[in-house]
Design an enzyme around this catalytic site. Structure first.
Site: not given
Ligand code: PGA
Length: 254
Positions: A66, A135
């Site tokens: 990314d 998360d």
């Protein structure tokens, strides 16, 4: 999933490094999928040391997971800059063979399609290095991401922005968007090598390994991957119900 639990992040990184370097010895043209963040730094050090000691990285190719959307490649917090400084500058790799998503692409959809095609043309990723977000994200695939998603522009969660604010002057400077390989893209790697360290990852790690498979913890899809190796330190492993069993299996050589 194979779960390896070590006393310290250093010991886990050493073992992960031994694995990656051994695979490169077997196949000098290996295609690596690479990750940023604090977690893989120990692994990258092991790779750099092996290269210094003579391991040839000159034919290795790589694709990063990314990049922040909107950051120039030479921005101090860009992932291109991170990879150059923390890994590529310390290997004899040809930088032309290292790809990081282009956060400045004028046509991001076209860019993402080209990035996927380039991975395919390279024969696919052999080993995908991964970290997990607190998360449960992998790459920047936040909870709620489709488990079959492909490379695309994504919005970061406030949790990720706050986790990553430590690298920027202030949280407001953290980009809100990124280009990320999708969960489905990651799942096509032949081997996934997941590293998780620290108590703040323990809940996400427990969900990834022992929870149901759910887009609320995107890393949990790795339960369906045929060859995932998970390297944990004690703190990240602290919430695993079957921790003793994983250690037992490890002591049996599995
Ligand atoms: P970290 O990030 O290695 O800096 O903890 C991991 C991630 O967000 O994927």
């Amino acid at each position: 999933m194979q779960i390896f639990i070590f006393d310290t992040p250093e010991a886990a990184s050493r073992a992960a490094g031994e694995y990656v370097n051994a695979e490169i010895r077997k196949n000098p043209k290996l295609v690596l999928g690479l990750a940023t963040g604090s977690t893989p730094l120990g692994l990258y050090k092991e790779m750099a040391e092996a290269c210094k000691a003579g391991l040839d990285y000159s034919q290795v190719r790589s694709f990063n997971l990314d990049e922040y959307y909107g950051l120039q490649p030479d921005h101090p917090q860009s992932y291109r800059r991170f990879m150059n400084e923390n890994l590529f500058d310390h290997l004899n790799i040809d930088k032309a063979n290292t790809r990081v998503p282009d956060g400045t692409a004028a046509d991001p959809a076209a860019f993402c399609a080209e990035y996927e095609a380039a991975m395919k043309a390279a024969g696919g990723v052999d080993i995908q290095v991964l970290g997990i977000g607190s998360d449960g994200h992998i790459g920047f695939n936040e909870p709620g991401s489709s488990l079959v998603s492909r490379t695309r522009v994504v919005a970061l969660t406030p949790q990720t922005i706050s986790d990553n604010a430590r690298f920027f002057e202030k949280a407001d400077d953290v980009p809100r968007k990124a280009i990320s390989m999708g969960v489905g893209t990651i799942m096509e790697a032949k081997t996934c090598l997941m590293l998780c360290f620290g108590a703040n990852k323990a809940t996400a790690v427990q969900g990834m390994i022992e929870g149901g498979i759910t887009q609320f913890n995107p890393a949990s899809i790795l339960q369906m991957h045929p060859d995932t190796r998970v390297y944990l330190d004690e703190a990240a492993a602290s919430k695993l119900t079957l921790k003793d069993y994983y250690k037992w299996a490890g002591s049996c050589g599995l």
